[in-house]
Design an enzyme around this catalytic site. Structure first.
Site, PDB file in Angstrom:
ATOM      1  N   GLY A   1       0.855  -1.140  -0.026  1.00  0.00           N
ATOM      2  CA  GLY A   1       0.026  -0.151  -0.006  1.00  0.00           C
ATOM      3  C   GLY A   1       0.818   1.301   0.092  1.00  0.00           C
TER       4      GLY A   1
ATOM      5  N   MET B   1       1.900   3.079   2.419  1.00  0.00           N
ATOM      6  CA  MET B   1       2.609   3.464   3.544  1.00  0.00           C
ATOM      7  C   MET B   1       3.848   2.167   3.498  1.00  0.00           C
ATOM      8  SD  MET B   1       1.686   4.011   7.569  1.00  0.00           S
ATOM      9  CE  MET B   1       0.971   2.370   7.454  1.00  0.00           C
TER      10      MET B   1
ATOM     11  N   LYS C   1       4.661  -6.363   8.707  1.00  0.00           N
ATOM     12  CA  LYS C   1       4.538  -5.224   7.889  1.00  0.00           C
ATOM     13  C   LYS C   1       6.000  -4.270   8.033  1.00  0.00           C
ATOM     14  CE  LYS C   1       1.011  -1.685   6.979  1.00  0.00           C
ATOM     15  NZ  LYS C   1      -0.298  -1.397   6.804  1.00  0.00           N
TER      16      LYS C   1
ATOM     17  N   ASP D   1     -11.132   2.389   7.229  1.00  0.00           N
ATOM     18  CA  ASP D   1     -10.958   1.758   6.152  1.00  0.00           C
ATOM     19  C   ASP D   1     -11.618   0.382   6.175  1.00  0.00           C
ATOM     20  OD1 ASP D   1     -10.382   1.579   3.166  1.00  0.00           O
ATOM     21  OD2 ASP D   1      -8.583   0.838   3.250  1.00  0.00           O
TER      22      ASP D   1
END
Length: 810
Positions: free
Chosen positions: A54, A56, A75, A168
Site C-alpha cells: 500500500g 505506506m 509489515k 477503512d
C-alpha cells in the site's frame, strides 16, 4: 478575454480508489517502492513472499523459527527514514494493534527496526478470505451472515473503546478464518487508523486537512469530504453499514464504477445528498444478478426480497444515514439492533419521520423550494403534518398511560387474604390480571390482545397450560377481527394457540388446528419464515401425541433440515427440533440414535446457553428418559438428580418440568428397588399435582397408581389396594377408559407381587375385558413372574391376544 471551462482543473474520482493528481488523494492507495525481496530476513523473521503493498508499506508472509515456529505477517514501512508523516502513521498502527486484545482483531506479536533503521512490526497471519467472499462460497444464510457481522461490530467497538478509528473497513480488511469448523472474523490493516485520544487532547491527528482517507464505495459522506476535519467513530459505523448492505444483497449501496471520470466534487455531492436504494429494492430491481445472489444465501430472489423488506431495510438505512446524528452512535448499537432482529424482537431503527424526509428534500432542492408559492405550500403541509403527528403522539401517550395504570393495578393486592401467607406469587398476579384485563382496557382491543398474549406465555412458562389456552382463544378472536385472518400477528397467535391446545391435552384438535395454521403460513409467509418453522415444531409434537410416530419422525427430519439451513445448527430453535426428533425415535424404540441426538443437544446447549437455562434442563430430562428405556438406571439417576436440583431452584417446585423430573427419578428408584426413596418422591408428586391441577387430574391419577405399586413392593398391600380403588373410581367417574384399564392392570401386578394370585387373575381379567389387550406386555412383565407357573396364566395371555387380533382392521 479568454473564457475558461468551469469544470477544468477539477479533480475526478477513479473507482479503484485513486484520485487524479489534482484531487485530495486516498492515502491507502498510493504507490510504494519495493524495500525487500524473497528469502531476505528482517530481524529473526525470514520473508517468504509479499502479501500486499500500500501507500505506506509492504506486508510480507514471514516465517518465525524461534521461540515459536509459525507463520506471521510482517509489515515493513517504505521510506520510513525519510518521511516523518509515514513513520508517525506506522507507529500509530503498531500502537493501535498492540493496545487491542479481541478475538475479532488480528494480534501484534513483535516490533523492531531493521539494521538500516526501517521500522517493522509482526502480527498474526490471517489465512482467511474477505467476509463477502467467504459468505458466498459457504452459501451462508442471512441469519448466519448477520451473526458473523455482529462479531465484527464487537471488534470495531473494542477498537473504539481503545480510542482507535479504523477508517477503512471493507470486506478485504475483514477476513474470515475457520476455527474448529466455525467462522471467525479478523479485522486487519489499521494502516489508516486514527487515534481519537490524540485528537481529543489537542495533538496531531496524522491526517492533513484536504486529504481523504478510505476506499470509495465504503467511506461515509463526512469522510469523503476533505473539508470536514471532525470525522468521528460514526464513520466506521457507516462503513459497517455498507458491508451489511453487501452481505444482505450482494450489491454496494453506490457502485464506485459510476464515478469513473466524474468530477470529484460531484461524486462527493452524490454521496452526501442521494439516498441509496434499500437492499430489498436493489435485489428486486435486478433479477438477472439477484438470482445467483439469492442462491448464495440459500433462498430465491422473491424470498430474499421478502426477507430484506422491513426490519433489515431499516437497520441498513440507519447505519447508512448521511446525517451522522441520525446514524447508530456506535458499532455496539448496530450489533444490538441486529441481535434484536435475530431474536425477533422490536428493533430500534425506525423509518425516518415525514418531517425529516421533507427537510432532506429541501436541502437537496434549495433553489426550487425557495420559490414563494412552494414555500407557502410546504409550510401549510408541514403544519398539517405536525397536527397529525401531535394527535398520534397524544393517542399513543393516552394508550401508554392506560397500560401503565393497568400494570400498576395488576401488582396491587387489595385484600391480604388474596395472597398466600405474606407473599404474592406470579400465578396470583396473572390470575388477577386475567380477570381485570377485559374491563381495564375497554376500547383498546390490540393492547388487550398483546397483554393477554404476554399473560398466556407466562402461564405456559409456569406449566399452567389450560389457562394459557383459554387466554389464547381470546387473543386469536380479537386479532382476527381487528387485524384480519392473514396478518402475521394473527397467524402467530393461531400457532401458539395450537401449542397450548396440545399441552392441555387436546391433541386431536391441536393436530387439525396446527395443520390449518401451517397451510396458511406457507402461502402467506413462505415455507422458510421463522413463524412457519415454529408451527412445524408444534406440529411435530401433535403428530407423536397422536401416536403417528413415523410421520412425526419424517416431519421432524424435514423441519430440522430447514432449521439448519435458515437458522444454523446451534440456534436454540434448531436444537429444539433435534430434541423433538429424538423423542419420536425414542417412541419407536430407536434408542441409540435418540440417545446420540439428545447428548448432542445437551452438550451444545450447555456450551451456548449455559447449564442453568430451562432448555438445558429439559434436555437433561429427555436424555434421562432414553437411558431409562435402555435400562441404564444408574446413569439416568445421576442426570435426574442434577436436573431436579436445578429445576427446583430455577423453575420452582410446581413447574411442569420439575414434576416431570420428579416422576422420572421416582420411577428410576422404583426400578432400582429403592422403594422408600421412590415412595417419598411419589408422595411429593401426588401432593403437588393435587394442589396444582386437582385430585382428579389425569396426571395425578397416574401418579397415584405408581405410588400404589410402590406400596405393594414394600409389602403394604392394604395401602396399595386402597389407593388403587381410589384411582380407578376417579377414572371410571370421568370416563377415562384407557386410564381405567391400565389401573386394573397395575392393580393385578400389585396383587401378584403380594402373592395374591386369585386377586391378580381377577384384576387381569378385568383389565383385558376393559381393553388392556397387550399380550406381549403381560407375558414379559416381571411383576407377573409369580403367575407364570399357574395353569391360568397361558389362557389369559391368549385371551388378550385374541382380543387384540379382533381389534385389528380387516
Amino acid at each position: 478575454m479568454e473564457r475558461k471551462d468551469p469544470e477544468a482543473g477539477r479533480p475526478t474520482l477513479d473507482p479503484s480508489g485513486r484520485s487524479d493528481p489534482a484531487s485530495p488523494p486516498f492515502e491507502t492507495s498510493g504507490p510504494a517502492n519495493s524495500a525487500a525481496g524473497e528469502n531476505d530476513s528482517v530481524g529473526p523473521y525470514r520473508l517468504l513472499h509479499k502479501l500486499g503493498e500500500g501507500g505506506m508499506g509492504q506486508v510480507w508472509l514471514a516465517e518465525q523459527a524461534s521461540p515459536v515456529k509459525r507463520l506471521v505477517a510482517l509489515k515493513l514501512i517504505l521510506g520510513g527514514r525519510f518521511s516523518q508523516d509515514a513513520l508517525a502513521r506506522f507507529h500509530l498502527e503498531q500502537q493501535a494493534l498492540a493496545m487491542m486484545e479481541h478475538p475479532s482483531i488480528a494480534k501484534v506479536f513483535d516490533a523492531g527496526t531493521t539494521t538500516d533503521g526501517q521500522p517493522y512490526f509482526v502480527m498474526e497471519y490471517v489465512p482467511g478470505e474477505p467476509i463477502t467472499d467467504y459468505c458466498d462460497r459457504k452459501r451462508l444464510s442471512i441469519a448466519q451472515r448477520l451473526e458473523l457481522l455482529v462479531r465484527v461490530c464487537e471488534g470495531v467497538q473494542h477498537a473504539h473503546q481503545k480510542a482507535i478509528m479504523h477508517r477503512d473497513l471493507k470486506p478485504s480488511n475483514i477476513l474470515v478464518v475457520e476455527t474448529d469448523g466455525r467462522p471467525t472474523p479478523r479485522i486487519i490493516d489499521f494502516g489508516t487508523a486514527k487515534s481519537l485520544s490524540s485528537q481529543s487532547s489537542g495533538g496531531a491527528t496524522l491526517t492533513g486537512v484536504g486529504r481523504m482517507v478510505g476506499t470509495p464505495g465504503y467511506i461515509s459522506p463526512e469522510q469523503a469530504d476533505p473539508a470536514i476535519v471532525d470525522v468521528d467513530t460514526r464513520a466506521d459505523v457507516y462503513s459497517l453499514g455498507v458491508v451489511l448492505y453487501e452481505l444482505l444483497s450482494g450489491y454496494l449501496p453506490f457502485d464506485p464504477n459510476q464515478w469513473q471520470g466524474k468530477n470529484f466534487w460531484d461524486a462527493v455531492r452524490q454521496l452526501k445528498e442521494e439516498d441509496p436504494p434499500r437492499p430489498s429494492t436493489k435485489v428486486a430491481s435486478d433479477t438477472k444478478l439477484s438470482t445467483p445472489a439469492a442462491g448464495n444465501r440459500q433462498t430465491e430472489a422473491p424470498q430474499l426480497v421478502s426477507m430484506l423488506r422491513g426490519d433489515l431495510d431499516w437497520i441498513t438505512a440507519r447505519a447508512l444515514e448521511k446525517d451522522r446524528e441520525r446514524r447508530y452512535g456506535t458499532p455496539a448499537e448496530l450489533a444490538a439492533d441486529i441481535r434484536r432482529f435475530l431474536a425477533h424482537e422490536p428493533i430500534v431503527a425506525r423509518p425516518p419521520s415525514r418531517a425529516y424526509r421533507i427537510r432532506k428534500y429541501v436541502q437537496r432542492h434549495k433553489i426550487g423550494v425557495a420559490a414563494g408559492v412552494a414555500l407557502v405550500v410546504l409550510l401549510v403541509t408541514f403544519a398539517l403534518l405536525q397536527s397529525v403527528n401531535l394527535r398520534r403522539v397524544t393517542r399513543e401517550r393516552d394508550r401508554a398511560d392506560r397500560v401503565t395504570q393497568f400494570m400498576v393495578g395488576l401488582f396491587k393486592v387489595s385484600n391480604p387474604s388474596q395472597a398466600r401467607g405474606n407473599t404474592v406469587t406470579a400465578r396470583e398476579i396473572l390470575d388477577k390480571g386475567a380477570k381485570d384485563i377485559e374491563a381495564g382496557l375497554t376500547g383498546e382491543p390490540q393492547v388487550q390482545a398483546d397483554l393477554m398474549r404476554a399473560m398466556a406465555q407466562s402461564y405456559d412458562g409456569l406449566g399452567l397450560y389450560s389457562r394459557a389456552r383459554d387466554l389464547m382463544h381470546q387473543v386469536f378472536d380479537i386479532q382476527r377481527s381487528t387485524l384480519g385472518p392473514h396478518d402475521r400477528k394473527t397467524l402467530e397467535s393461531m400457532s401458539f394457540l395450537g401449542s397450548t391446545m396440545l399441552s392441555s391435552g387436546q391433541s386431536t384438535e391441536a393436530l387439525k388446528w396446527l395443520q390449518d395454521t401451517l397451510s396458511i403460513q406457507q402461502k402467506v409467509l413462505g415455507p422458510k419464515d421463522h413463524d412457519t418453522l415454529t408451527t412445524r415444531r408444534y406440529l411435530c409434537d401433535a403428530l407423536y401425541a397422536e401416536s403417528n410416530f413415523q410421520n412425526a419422525e419424517h416431519f421432524a427430519r424435514e423441519t430440522l433440515a430447514l432449521d439448519n439451513q435458515v437458522l444454523g445448527p446451534e440456534n436454540p430453535e434448531t436444537l429444539d427440533t433435534m430434541s423433538r426428533l429424538a423423542e419420536t425415535l425414542e417412541l419407536q424404540a430407536h434408542y441409540p440414535e435418540a440417545e446420540k441426538l439428545n447428548r448432542e443437544v445437551l452438550d451444545t446447549e450447555r456450551r451456548t446457553l449455559g447449564a442453568d437455562d430451562p432448555a438445558t434442563l429439559q434436555s437433561m430430562d429427555s436424555l434421562a428418559k432414553v437411558l431409562i428405556e435402555e435400562g441404564n438406571y444408574s446413569r439416568a439417576e445421576t442426570i435426574l438428580n442434577q436436573a431436579l436440583t436445578l429445576d427446583r431452584r430455577i423453575l420452582g417446585a410446581e413447574h411442569a418440568h420439575t414434576l416431570d423430573a420428579l416422576g422420572n427419578l421416582a420411577y428410576v428408584h422404583l426400578k432400582e428397588g429403592k422403594y422408600p426413596e421412590a415412595e417419598t418422591l411419589y408422595r411429593e408428586l401426588v401432593d403437588t399435582e393435587a394442589r396444582m391441577n386437582g385430585p382428579e387430574s389425569i396426571d395425578n391419577v397416574a401418579d397415584m397408581e405408581e405410588l400404589a405399586v410402590t406400596y405393594a413392593r414394600q409389602g403394604r398391600y392394604r395401602d396399595a389396594s386402597q389407593l388403587f380403588h381410589q384411582a380407578i373410581d376417579i377414572t371410571e367417574k370421568n370416563k377415562e377408559t384407557s386410564l381405567t384399564n391400565i389401573g386394573w392392570y397395575n392393580f393385578a401386578c400389585a396383587a401378584a407381587i403380594a402373592g395374591r394370585r386369585d386377586e391378580a387373575f381377577d384384576y387381569l381379567h378385568e383389565a383385558i375385558s376393559r381393553g388392556f389387550v397387550y399380550p406381549d406386555a403381560i407375558s414379559t412383565d416381571r411383576d407377573l413372574t409369580s403367575l407364570h407357573s399357574d395353569p391360568r396364566f397361558a389362557p389369559i395371555v391368549e385371551e388378550a391376544r385374541a382380543r387384540a387380533a379382533a381389534l385389528q382392521p380387516k
